[in-house]
Motif scaffolding. Structure first.
Motif, PDB file in Angstrom:
ATOM      1  N   ARG A   1      -3.360  11.818   6.988  1.00 29.53           N
ATOM      2  CA  ARG A   1      -3.444  11.353   8.454  1.00 29.53           C
ATOM      3  C   ARG A   1      -5.134  10.789   8.053  1.00 29.53           C
ATOM      4  O   ARG A   1      -6.593  11.798   7.428  1.00 29.53           O
ATOM      5  CB  ARG A   1      -2.935  11.561   9.485  1.00 29.53           C
ATOM      6  N   ASN A   2      -5.719   9.925   8.794  1.00 28.08           N
ATOM      7  CA  ASN A   2      -7.064   9.725   8.860  1.00 28.08           C
ATOM      8  C   ASN A   2      -7.504   9.186  10.491  1.00 28.08           C
ATOM      9  O   ASN A   2      -7.419  10.167  11.363  1.00 28.08           O
ATOM     10  CB  ASN A   2      -7.894   8.513   7.904  1.00 28.08           C
TER      11      ASN A   2
ATOM     12  N   ILE B   1     -11.798   1.770  -8.519  1.00 30.89           N
ATOM     13  CA  ILE B   1     -13.019   3.264  -8.074  1.00 30.89           C
ATOM     14  C   ILE B   1     -12.469   4.197  -9.109  1.00 30.89           C
ATOM     15  O   ILE B   1     -11.396   4.308  -9.505  1.00 30.89           O
ATOM     16  CB  ILE B   1     -12.314   3.425  -6.738  1.00 30.89           C
ATOM     17  N   LYS B   2     -14.137   4.741  -8.730  1.00 31.96           N
ATOM     18  CA  LYS B   2     -14.323   6.012 -10.689  1.00 31.96           C
ATOM     19  C   LYS B   2     -13.245   7.054  -9.637  1.00 31.96           C
ATOM     20  O   LYS B   2     -12.712   8.233 -10.430  1.00 31.96           O
ATOM     21  CB  LYS B   2     -15.611   5.771 -10.287  1.00 31.96           C
ATOM     22  N   TYR B   3     -13.392   7.146  -8.240  1.00 23.83           N
ATOM     23  CA  TYR B   3     -12.640   8.208  -7.674  1.00 23.83           C
ATOM     24  C   TYR B   3     -11.489   8.545  -7.576  1.00 23.83           C
ATOM     25  O   TYR B   3     -10.668   7.306  -7.163  1.00 23.83           O
ATOM     26  CB  TYR B   3     -13.139   8.712  -6.579  1.00 23.83           C
ATOM     27  N   ASN B   4     -10.863   9.750  -7.727  1.00 22.82           N
ATOM     28  CA  ASN B   4      -9.507  10.462  -7.049  1.00 22.82           C
ATOM     29  C   ASN B   4      -8.983  10.438  -5.769  1.00 22.82           C
ATOM     30  O   ASN B   4      -8.351  11.177  -5.174  1.00 22.82           O
ATOM     31  CB  ASN B   4      -8.913  10.978  -8.255  1.00 22.82           C
ATOM     32  N   ARG B   5      -9.777  10.036  -5.263  1.00 22.81           N
ATOM     33  CA  ARG B   5      -9.984   9.994  -3.494  1.00 22.81           C
ATOM     34  C   ARG B   5     -10.001   8.185  -2.790  1.00 22.81           C
ATOM     35  O   ARG B   5     -10.970   7.422  -3.031  1.00 22.81           O
ATOM     36  CB  ARG B   5     -10.589  10.929  -2.497  1.00 22.81           C
ATOM     37  N   PHE B   6      -9.015   7.954  -2.577  1.00 22.42           N
ATOM     38  CA  PHE B   6      -9.496   6.463  -1.694  1.00 22.42           C
ATOM     39  C   PHE B   6      -8.914   6.275  -0.249  1.00 22.42           C
ATOM     40  O   PHE B   6      -7.657   7.235   0.470  1.00 22.42           O
ATOM     41  CB  PHE B   6      -8.976   5.734  -2.146  1.00 22.42           C
ATOM     42  N   VAL B   7      -9.776   5.844   0.704  1.00 27.55           N
ATOM     43  CA  VAL B   7      -9.250   5.325   2.283  1.00 27.55           C
ATOM     44  C   VAL B   7      -8.700   4.244   2.217  1.00 27.55           C
ATOM     45  O   VAL B   7      -9.563   3.787   2.402  1.00 27.55           O
ATOM     46  CB  VAL B   7     -10.391   5.905   2.957  1.00 27.55           C
ATOM     47  N   VAL B   8      -6.800   4.227   2.671  1.00 27.51           N
ATOM     48  CA  VAL B   8      -6.699   3.030   2.407  1.00 27.51           C
ATOM     49  C   VAL B   8      -6.731   1.865   3.631  1.00 27.51           C
ATOM     50  O   VAL B   8      -6.209   3.091   5.215  1.00 27.51           O
ATOM     51  CB  VAL B   8      -4.890   2.972   2.565  1.00 27.51           C
ATOM     52  N   HIS B   9      -7.808   0.710   4.576  1.00 23.07           N
ATOM     53  CA  HIS B   9      -7.499   0.871   6.165  1.00 23.07           C
ATOM     54  C   HIS B   9      -7.207  -0.109   6.244  1.00 23.07           C
ATOM     55  O   HIS B   9      -6.102  -0.659   5.663  1.00 23.07           O
ATOM     56  CB  HIS B   9      -9.348   0.220   6.143  1.00 23.07           C
ATOM     57  N   GLY B  10      -6.859  -0.824   7.830  1.00 22.40           N
ATOM     58  CA  GLY B  10      -5.860  -2.024   7.736  1.00 22.40           C
ATOM     59  C   GLY B  10      -4.363  -1.590   8.366  1.00 22.40           C
ATOM     60  O   GLY B  10      -3.839  -2.912   8.257  1.00 22.40           O
TER      61      GLY B  10
ATOM     62  N   SER C   1       2.379   5.713 -11.027  1.00 15.43           N
ATOM     63  CA  SER C   1       2.762   6.686 -10.161  1.00 15.43           C
ATOM     64  C   SER C   1       3.907   7.003  -9.412  1.00 15.43           C
ATOM     65  O   SER C   1       3.966   5.422  -9.726  1.00 15.43           O
ATOM     66  CB  SER C   1       1.859   7.510  -9.723  1.00 15.43           C
ATOM     67  N   GLN C   2       4.685   7.949  -9.337  1.00 22.53           N
ATOM     68  CA  GLN C   2       5.395   8.292  -8.542  1.00 22.53           C
ATOM     69  C   GLN C   2       4.664   7.577  -7.478  1.00 22.53           C
ATOM     70  O   GLN C   2       3.905   7.994  -6.970  1.00 22.53           O
ATOM     71  CB  GLN C   2       6.013   9.896  -8.347  1.00 22.53           C
ATOM     72  N   GLU C   3       5.943   7.176  -6.185  1.00 23.72           N
ATOM     73  CA  GLU C   3       5.695   7.174  -5.105  1.00 23.72           C
ATOM     74  C   GLU C   3       5.155   8.408  -4.429  1.00 23.72           C
ATOM     75  O   GLU C   3       5.366   9.030  -4.443  1.00 23.72           O
ATOM     76  CB  GLU C   3       6.420   6.633  -4.235  1.00 23.72           C
ATOM     77  N   SER C   4       4.068   7.995  -3.292  1.00 22.89           N
ATOM     78  CA  SER C   4       4.245   9.609  -2.453  1.00 22.89           C
ATOM     79  C   SER C   4       4.885   9.270  -1.351  1.00 22.89           C
ATOM     80  O   SER C   4       6.028   8.732  -0.925  1.00 22.89           O
ATOM     81  CB  SER C   4       2.112   8.742  -1.709  1.00 22.89           C
ATOM     82  N   GLU C   5       5.050  10.821  -0.798  1.00 23.65           N
ATOM     83  CA  GLU C   5       5.839  10.839   0.484  1.00 23.65           C
ATOM     84  C   GLU C   5       4.868   9.955   1.541  1.00 23.65           C
ATOM     85  O   GLU C   5       4.092   9.457   1.662  1.00 23.65           O
ATOM     86  CB  GLU C   5       5.921  11.944   1.087  1.00 23.65           C
ATOM     87  N   ALA C   6       6.552   9.500   2.224  1.00 21.49           N
ATOM     88  CA  ALA C   6       5.789   8.566   3.728  1.00 21.49           C
ATOM     89  C   ALA C   6       4.911   9.152   4.652  1.00 21.49           C
ATOM     90  O   ALA C   6       5.490  10.442   4.569  1.00 21.49           O
ATOM     91  CB  ALA C   6       7.170   8.101   4.182  1.00 21.49           C
ATOM     92  N   ILE C   7       3.872   8.426   5.037  1.00 22.22           N
ATOM     93  CA  ILE C   7       3.425   8.476   6.409  1.00 22.22           C
ATOM     94  C   ILE C   7       3.125   8.194   7.085  1.00 22.22           C
ATOM     95  O   ILE C   7       3.482   6.822   7.231  1.00 22.22           O
ATOM     96  CB  ILE C   7       2.020   9.758   5.515  1.00 22.22           C
TER      97      ILE C   7
ATOM     98  N   ALA D   1      -6.651  12.217  12.885  1.00 21.73           N
ATOM     99  CA  ALA D   1      -6.199  12.907  12.681  1.00 21.73           C
ATOM    100  C   ALA D   1      -6.530  14.025  13.430  1.00 21.73           C
ATOM    101  O   ALA D   1      -6.612  13.793  14.343  1.00 21.73           O
ATOM    102  CB  ALA D   1      -7.971  13.348  10.657  1.00 21.73           C
ATOM    103  N   LEU D   2      -6.149  15.289  13.255  1.00 18.41           N
ATOM    104  CA  LEU D   2      -6.124  15.714  14.411  1.00 18.41           C
ATOM    105  C   LEU D   2      -7.898  16.763  14.583  1.00 18.41           C
ATOM    106  O   LEU D   2      -8.368  16.465  13.354  1.00 18.41           O
ATOM    107  CB  LEU D   2      -5.601  17.824  14.141  1.00 18.41           C
ATOM    108  N   THR D   3      -8.027  16.439  15.409  1.00 15.14           N
ATOM    109  CA  THR D   3      -9.958  16.685  16.459  1.00 15.14           C
ATOM    110  C   THR D   3      -9.334  17.668  17.444  1.00 15.14           C
ATOM    111  O   THR D   3      -8.866  17.710  18.532  1.00 15.14           O
ATOM    112  CB  THR D   3     -10.536  15.823  16.035  1.00 15.14           C
ATOM    113  N   CYS D   4     -10.558  18.038  17.309  1.00 18.05           N
ATOM    114  CA  CYS D   4     -10.817  18.645  18.995  1.00 18.05           C
ATOM    115  C   CYS D   4     -10.939  17.335  20.559  1.00 18.05           C
ATOM    116  O   CYS D   4     -11.511  16.028  19.607  1.00 18.05           O
ATOM    117  CB  CYS D   4     -12.372  18.774  19.721  1.00 18.05           C
ATOM    118  N   PRO D   5     -10.399  17.436  21.673  1.00 17.27           N
ATOM    119  CA  PRO D   5     -10.567  16.154  22.388  1.00 17.27           C
ATOM    120  C   PRO D   5     -11.358  15.875  22.926  1.00 17.27           C
ATOM    121  O   PRO D   5     -12.143  16.772  22.637  1.00 17.27           O
ATOM    122  CB  PRO D   5      -9.053  17.000  23.481  1.00 17.27           C
ATOM    123  N   SER D   6     -11.378  14.719  23.123  1.00 16.10           N
ATOM    124  CA  SER D   6     -12.334  14.253  23.494  1.00 16.10           C
ATOM    125  C   SER D   6     -13.341  14.865  25.312  1.00 16.10           C
ATOM    126  O   SER D   6     -12.487  15.970  25.585  1.00 16.10           O
ATOM    127  CB  SER D   6     -12.664  12.650  23.733  1.00 16.10           C
ATOM    128  N   TYR D   7     -14.213  14.080  25.510  1.00 22.31           N
ATOM    129  CA  TYR D   7     -14.970  15.132  26.899  1.00 22.31           C
ATOM    130  C   TYR D   7     -13.417  14.874  28.510  1.00 22.31           C
ATOM    131  O   TYR D   7     -13.601  13.313  28.410  1.00 22.31           O
ATOM    132  CB  TYR D   7     -15.965  14.974  27.339  1.00 22.31           C
TER     133      TYR D   7
END
Length: 939
Positions: free
Chosen positions: A119-120, A161-170, A193-199, A204-210
């Protein structure tokens, strides 16, 4: 390909399929369109930075879409392009390849390893993967995503992309996705590649807002009760509670109010100094940690509230924001004033305007209000004022600004009934997170009654089930989903909707087997009675029972019970239906949980009717086992006006005897009927009253005896006469005039006439009754009207009408005043007379005005004398007398009758023979036929 496409297009997808230190193997796809002619290819190379192109195979025609390029400088990068050619010309160049550097041989990369999605944000996911085992010379990676269950993949990036990490938006909040990755180098793409687990896409979990909106709700001089609004975002995890800090005005240091978490959004701070000013701030905590604190509140003075009006309402919440309306919720003031609160006023205004508008003229006793007639796309703020007997109290804090506009994809609560017949309200919220809470309410008060309701929430779906629903469940139901951008909805359960849902629930809990036909009966050929019922469908496991007068009957010779489940038919055949079978018949069916039954009451007249029909059918069956009448005696009228008595027979043989009877006595017939033809007839030539009686036909042989009877009298006789009238009426001639000694007779000739036939004579449309002046009569083939001593009054139209079963037939004769001269009758065409006798030729003439009468002999007028005498009596009886005829008197005599309208000539041939001679043979006498005389012809 169309006829005008000749030169081919350029090749596509030119790439290096193999690379070494001194050569590169190129591959490509043929052009589209390629034309009809055979293709060859030209390959061109260019060292990067040189700016010039060199054709590699200028002297060699390449026919395959693959070619090895040699003589390359080691370590120098090259680019390549390919051209197509046929007999019509050369195409444009293909797209240029990426730079390719000759080196040790490289191959397509292997597939990346395990793919993990985390999650992001609410619309994005972080995708990470293990690099391929051979990752040298990689250009990078491509990432694809797919909605779970769709089998449709979309690319996330269009450049590697050159790196093995990517943020998928939209991505869509609340939707489930899977991901895959492939690597690419100069040679090509790896396998996926093999497919990822469904998400599920969630933040993502963060501290609550004020928290925000700290409000003073009450003060007694030593303590203050504060309220605040929860954070807009929980951080993806439920809020566990709050920490409150305080400080006196103009002090720098904050002091902790509580060491353990406050679980509500209201708290009373004790041990304060009277008349001192304080400010407060509050922070929320969740599983991750403590979020940022709120902004400090305004300065609150610690002075006891004694005003008679209520304190402020608090915790204003806006939900169900649509295009022109929203719902405002609030909590009751902590401080009521000197009397109970009687209601609330809601005020609103557009942002950046000064004037407040009160939404409700009369205070509402509820702690919610739907505000309508707002302007779509405008931003509003709200406040609430409580009212008691003393007046209007303090205003609440002003709400946060809200844009009046329905969110895209807004969903509403919907009602339904599940497979078990349970009634529910349901809501789906794709924006829900793991920390979201689906808060169901009735009249916007959270539902906590576990006896009346059951709430089930799974993922982004929530259902509110009704336990034993009744009229008390009518009202407004709402839902709000926390940790979202204000997702909420409401549903009005009214009488009509509750009744619909309860009917559907009852249908599911107590299902009914649908019937195509209720229980019915039919009487079969042998007199058996069949009871049957048909369901829409029956499963192989369905059961049933027949009940007669509350007693179940089993399958037996007397009650033959059968079930055709494929067609849903259940039947019982009773071999013998008797007086003992009166009563109520019922079929009960069960198929799984579904049931149904149908009853048929056969009591009194209804039972007698079935019993009579059964006995009749049984007798008919037995009768038909031997020779029998398939059609009983009936009558019909022929075109010749004969009456036929007819019947049809069946199941006969040579030995079968057929006989006719009238009034019990046998009838002799000219011809014995041929029973093999199946029909027998008895002819009555000219029907009259003497033919009335009871006619009977019999059939018999060693197998049995059958009788058919027809009573030819009364109505049957009258119907036959009427049918005869119809057939005879079609043959009716035109009316003819016959002169008689009494006067004029109007005659109509028919195939058959009986004075019992219904006929009418009329004069000038007035019906004539038979009498001395006008007498009605007839014979076997003629109907007549005798007019005795006709006068001027008897002139006019005469109508003869004969009535058939469906229509009548009319014949009309005009005896009006404008008639040409006519010879009505009396003269023969030939007269034979012995000499010495006196000849008298007499006829009746007619015409209006009275005609002129002239006699001729051999077409010449002769003078009257003692030998020839002429007379015209009463203007209508004309005669010629010849005294003592001789052979000289033989010849043609003519009478001319004419008036201004025309006339007629009638010829008579007179033959005189001597005394003692044999009388000449002549044909039987016939009336002389008249010849017309036109009005203009002179006599």
């Amino acid at each position: 390909l169309t006829g005008d496409i000749q030169i081919p297009g350029p090749p596509t997808n030119v790439h290096a399929s193999e690379i070494s230190k001194t050569y590169v193997v190129l591959s490509w796809d043929p052009p589209v369109p390629r034309g009809r002619e055979p293709l060859t290819y030209f390959i061109e190379k260019s060292m990067v930075g040189s700016g010039s192109w060199q054709r590699v195979n200028a002297q060699v025609a390449v026919k395959s879409p693959r070619y090895a390029v040699f003589d390359l400088a080691e370590g120098k990068p090259y680019v390549f392009r390919v051209l197509s050619a046929n007999k019509h010309g050369i195409s444009d160049p293909s797209e240029i390849t990426s730079p390719i550097q000759p080196q040790d041989t490289i191959v397509v990369p292997s597939a990346p390893g395990r793919v993990v999605a985390t999650r992001n944000t609410k619309t994005s996911v972080v995708v990470q993967w293990d690099k391929p085992k051979h990752e040298e010379d990689l250009y990078g990676y491509y990432i694809d995503y797919s909605v779970v269950g769709s089998n449709h993949w979309e690319p996330s990036n269009h450049k590697p992309i050159k790196y093995n990490r990517f943020v998928v938006h939209g991505l869509e909040t609340g939707e489930q996705y899977i991901f895959r990755v492939k690597a690419v180098n100069a040679v090509g793409f790896s396998e996926n590649s093999q497919e990822s687990e469904a998400i599920t896409v969630q933040a993502a979990l963060t501290c609550p807002s004020y928290p925000h909106g700290i409000t003073l709700l009450n003060c007694d001089g030593h303590s203050m009760t504060l309220g605040w609004k929860a954070p807009r975002y929980s951080g993806g995890s439920p809020i566990l509670g709050y920490y409150l800090d305080k400080r006196e005005a103009n002090h720098r240091n904050w002091h902790e109010v509580n060491s353990s978490l406050i679980t509500r959004t209201i708290y009373t701070v004790e041990d304060l100094t009277e008349d001192a000013f304080y400010e407060f701030k509050v922070a929320a905590a969740n599983l991750v940690g403590i979020g940022q604190p709120s902004d400090p509140s305004e300065h609150f003075k610690c002075k006891a509230w004694t005003m008679p009006e209520p304190g402020p309402a608090y915790d204003l919440t806006i939900c169900e924001v649509r295009n022109t309306s929203l719902v405002l919720l609030w909590k009751a003031p902590v401080y009521e004033g000197k009397s109970p609160i009687t209601g609330y006023l809601v005020d609103y205004k557009e942002v950046d305007t000064e004037d407040w508008i009160t939404a409700n003229e009369k205070p509402t006793s509820k702690r919610y209000l739907k505000v309508t007639d707002l302007h779509e796309g405008h931003t509003y703020v709200f406040k609430v004022r409580a009212v008691n007997d003393a007046g209007v109290g303090k205003s609440s804090e002003i709400s946060e600004p809200v844009l009046v506009e329905a969110r895209p994809g807004t969903k509403e609560i919907f009602s339904g009934v599940d497979d078990e017949g349970n009634i529910y309200l349901a809501f789906e919220c794709k924006e829900a997170t793991d920390a979201s809470h689906f808060a169901w309410g009735k009249s916007y008060e959270e539902i906590e009654d576990s006896d009346k309701f059951k709430i089930e929430t799974e993922g982004n779906h929530s259902k509110l089930y009704f336990n034993n629903p009744d009229k008390s469940d009518l009202g407004t139901y709402s839902i709000a989903v926390s940790d979202t951008d204000g997702v909420s909805s409401s549903f009005i359960m009214d009488d009509e909707e509750l009744e619909r849902l309860m009917a559907l629930s009852n249908e599911i809990k107590n299902p009914t087997i649908p019937l195509k036909s209720e229980l019915a009966y039919e009487v079969l050929e042998k007199g058996e009675v069949r009871f049957w019922i048909q369901a829409e469908s029956l499963s192989p496991d369905s059961t049933f029972r027949f009940v007669i007068n509350d007693k179940e009957v089993e399958n037996s010779d007397r009650h033959k019970i059968n079930c055709d489940r494929s067609n849903g038919i259940i039947e019982m055949v009773m071999d013998r239906f008797t007086i003992d079978n009166e009563g109520t018949y019922t079929v009960q069916i069960q198929d799984g949980k579904a049931k149904n039954q149908s009853s048929l009451v056969l009591i009194g007249d209804a039972f007698k009717a079935v019993l009579a029909e059964s006995e009749l059918q049984r007798k008919e069956f037995l009768r038909k086992q031997g020779p029998h009448f398939s059609e009983f005696l009936y009558w019909k009228v022929t075109d010749e006006c004969e009456v036929l008595l007819a019947c049809k027979v069946a199941n006969t043989k040579k030995e079968t005897v057929f006989k006719w009877y009238k009034d019990g006595s046998g009838l002799d017939v000219d011809e014995v009927p041929d029973l093999q033809k199946g029909e027998c007839h008895l002819t009555i030539p000219k029907l009259s009253r003497k033919d009335e009686g009871v006619y009977k036909a019999t059939l018999s042989d060693d197998r049995g005896h059958d009788v058919s009877t027809l009573e030819l009298s009364g109505k049957v006789y009258d119907d036959i006469i009427l049918a005869l009238s119809g057939v005879s009426g079609k043959s009716a001639s035109q009316l003819k005039i016959l002169c008689t000694a009494e006067g004029i007779r109007l005659q109509c000739f028919l195939k058959y006439y009986n004075e019992e036939m219904k006929v009418n004579w009329s004069h000038r449309e007035s019906k004539i009754s038979s009498g001395e002046k006008m007498k009605i009569g007839g014979g076997e083939d003629v109907a007549w009207l005798q007019i005795s001593e006709p006068t001027e009054k008897d002139k006019g139209n005469y109508t003869f009408e004969i009535f058939g079963p469906k229509e009548s037939y009319k014949r009309i004769l005009d005896l009006s005043g404008q008639d040409r001269g006519k010879v009505i009758g009396g003269l023969p065409d030939v007269v034979t007379i012995m000499d010495g006798k006196t000849l008298n030729l007499t006829c009746t003439v007619f015409g209006n005005p009275d005609p002129e009468v002239v006699w001729f002999k051999n077409d010449k007028v002769f003078e009257l004398n003692e030998h020839y005498a002429f007379s015209l009596e009463q203007g209508k009886y004309a005669s010629l007398t010849i005294k003592g005829v001789t052979s000289d008197d033989s010849g043609k005599y003519s009478i001319h009758v004419k008036n201004k309208y025309g006339g007629e000539t009638v010829d008579v041939t007179v033959s005189v023979y001597r005394h003692g001679e044999k009388m000449p043979e002549v044909k039987p006498g016939q009336l002389a036929k008249p010849r017309p005389i036109p009005p203009s012809e002179e006599v």
